[in-house]
Write an enzyme that holds these catalytic residues in place. Structure first.
Site, PDB file in Angstrom:
ATOM      1  N   SER A  40      -9.007   3.615   3.058  1.00 15.81           N
ATOM      2  CA  SER A  40      -7.949   4.136   2.214  1.00 15.81           C
ATOM      3  C   SER A  40      -7.187   3.055   1.447  1.00 15.81           C
ATOM      4  O   SER A  40      -6.415   3.364   0.539  1.00 15.81           O
ATOM      5  CB  SER A  40      -6.958   4.939   3.064  1.00 15.81           C
ATOM      6  N   LYS A  71       0.837  -1.194   0.000  1.00 22.43           N
ATOM      7  CA  LYS A  71       0.000   0.000   0.000  1.00 22.43           C
ATOM      8  C   LYS A  71       0.878   1.253   0.000  1.00 22.43           C
ATOM      9  O   LYS A  71       1.894   1.310   0.705  1.00 22.43           O
ATOM     10  CB  LYS A  71      -0.904   0.010   1.241  1.00 22.43           C
ATOM     11  N   SER A 130      -9.884   1.392   7.239  1.00 24.52           N
ATOM     12  CA  SER A 130      -9.283   1.359   5.905  1.00 24.52           C
ATOM     13  C   SER A 130      -8.886  -0.013   5.397  1.00 24.52           C
ATOM     14  O   SER A 130      -8.511  -0.151   4.238  1.00 24.52           O
ATOM     15  CB  SER A 130      -8.059   2.281   5.862  1.00 24.52           C
TER      16      SER A 130
END
Length: 498
Positions: A150, A73, A174
């Protein structure tokens, strides 16, 4: 090769490679081919690392996932020598000189990293549409919709079959929100279970945890085994599990007592599909022999949301300051909404910040009281299905007002007008269930158990359900997830072919 590659989770891919039935290089090329096929439409991978991956795949690899393709990520998962912009133009070219602890543990597990996945600027939204990249990240189940945030790029990549699991993090939902939106499994570990250094001892006051989003429960369990444990300089060491998580999921959980609620903690609407997902889960749990009944912890949902948003404002201000110190970026390098949030973070007093943070203890005690009677707390993961791209964009009038407020530095005026309470409701109404786990440091997971169309003639979309466990008890969550995966398999459910 993709049709064959996509059938396997990371655990079985590692086994195939270990047996010599396929090489790490061949598996990597299958992953790269799939990425080339679907990523132009999805915008899940924002920073390719193909050359690095090919070189690594050629070398000797060791670890439980030796040779398995993987994605990181673009937030908190720094890879030395690779840009780590965290979704922000202010950090577009900033490159760390060392791996994050979690990245090193992924590498030590034998994973072959071939890119980074998109995140909203500083991981601030439940939608992944940063201005840094030319297009928003899209949901493979419906390209008109978001995969969430996210960890939206991660969820899109896993759901689309680019990789069976990928790195993610969760400071307000997230991991769980994108997992729910994309029909995947997402476990948020307890505070301190996985290290976040060396850049931070804890991230977001300990509210944020790192792990993965995956298609299979066993991948999440085995990857947690690989990355768990305190890092050098960790502020505290959480007690290790009684046994490896991969071993724990080999047997079903004990008979559990589970309290559930479909009421939004903010009193805002909850979509019928989200309610139906919990009802379906409750019925399945009862069939499996668990005790399931309506119940919820005695938490003031609005107070909790205000505590969360106060921390959120402060973290934005600090994140912007860090970016400016690293790169010398000016204000225009940050997105408009980020600049407003940063202004609010600089305006709120240290005293109020500390007072709001002290309230986290109230929520921790209330949840602990709940867990005296119930092993787990069940809710919808989200209150609404994934929004359409652009649906929650700031309206032009509000954007114009924001520019005026920023020009005047009128943060106190915004606080005095009650704008913060309005912001709490508008920003969290779609996702009001996840922050409880973050502020209490407890482990939680989203499990995909329900699919339904949200509009006439539209595609079926996944709906996740959330389970929250007592601090440190990831084992019970994973055992239950494995039981549910066996009773109501989801791995065979894939988005429409792209």
């Amino acid at each position: 090769m993709f049709a064959e590659y996509s059938r396997y989770d990371a655990t079985e891919l590692a086994a195939l490679i270990a047996r010599g039935e396929v090489s790490a290089g061949e598996v990597l090329e299958a992953a790269l081919a799939r990425a080339a096929q679907v990523n132009p439409a999805l915008a899940a991978i924002c920073l390719p690392m193909e050359a690095i991956a090919r070189e690594r795949a050629r070398g000797p690899l060791a670890g439980p996932f030796a040779g398995v393709p993987f994605l990181l990520k673009d937030m908190g998962q720094d890879f030395a020598g690779v840009p780590s912009p965290s979704g922000s133009r202010a950090l577009r070219d900033w490159m760390p000189d060392r791996h994050a602890y979690i990245v090193q543990r992924f590498l030590d597990a034998g994973l072959v990293v071939f890119g980074k996945t998109a995140s909203p600027e500083f991981a601030l939204k439940a939608e992944t549409s940063p201005r840094l990249w030319p297009q928003p990240t899209r949901n493979p189940w419906d390209l008109a919709r978001t995969p969430g945030g996210s960890s939206g790029g991660t969820a899109a990549a896993v759901a689309a079959g680019i990789v069976p699991a990928a790195g993610a993090s969760d400071g307000g939902g997230s991991i769980r929100i994108p997992a729910a939106y994309c029909g995947l499994f997402g476990l948020r570990p307890s505070r301190g279970r996985v290290p976040c250094g060396p850049a931070d001892g804890e991230h977001w006051e300990g509210a944020s945890s790192q792990h993965v989003i995956s298609r299979s429960v066993r991948d999440s369990a085995r990857l947690l085994d690989a990355i768990a444990g305190p890092g050098h300089g960790a502020p505290f060491a959480i007690a290790p599990p009684a046994q490896a998580y991969a071993e724990a999921i080999a047997r079903p959980p004990r008979r559990l007592r589970i309290g559930f609620s479909t009421r939004s903690p903010l009193g805002t609407p909850v979509h019928p599909g989200c309610v139906a997902a919990v009802q379906r889960a409750a019925a399945l749990l009862a069939e499996l022999g668990h005790v399931v009944e309506p119940a919820e912890p005695a938490v003031d949902g609005r107070a909790l949301a205000r505590s969360f948003i106060t921390m959120y404002f402060g973290q934005v201000a600090a994140g912007m300051a860090r970016a400016r110190a690293l790169t010398g970026a000016g204000e225009d390098a940050f997105e408009l909404e980020t600049r407003v949030l940063g202004l609010l973070g600089r305006t709120i007093s240290a005293g109020e910040y500390v007072s709001r943070h002290a309230q986290w203890n109230d929520y921790t005690l209330a949840l602990a009281d709940f867990h005296r009677q119930y092993d787990l707390y069940l809710t919808p993961t989200t209150a609404q299905p994934p929004n359409r791209i652009g649906e929650i964009d700031t309206p032009p009038g509000q954007r114009a007002l924001a520019r005026v407020v920023l020009a005047l530095g009128a943060g106190r005026l915004l606080l005095a007008t009650g704008m913060v309470d309005e912001l709490v409701e508008t920003s969290l109404a779609r996702v009001p269930f996840t922050q409880l786990s973050n502020l209490t440091g407890t482990p939680s997971m989203s499990v995909p158990l329900h699919w339904a169309a949200v509009e006439e003639g539209g595609p079926e979309l996944p709906f996740g359900v959330q389970f929250v466990a007592p601090f440190g008890d990831e084992a019970t969550l994973l055992q239950l997830a494995a039981e549910l995966e066996l009773a109501a398999p989801w791995q065979a459910r894939r988005p429409p072919a792209r």
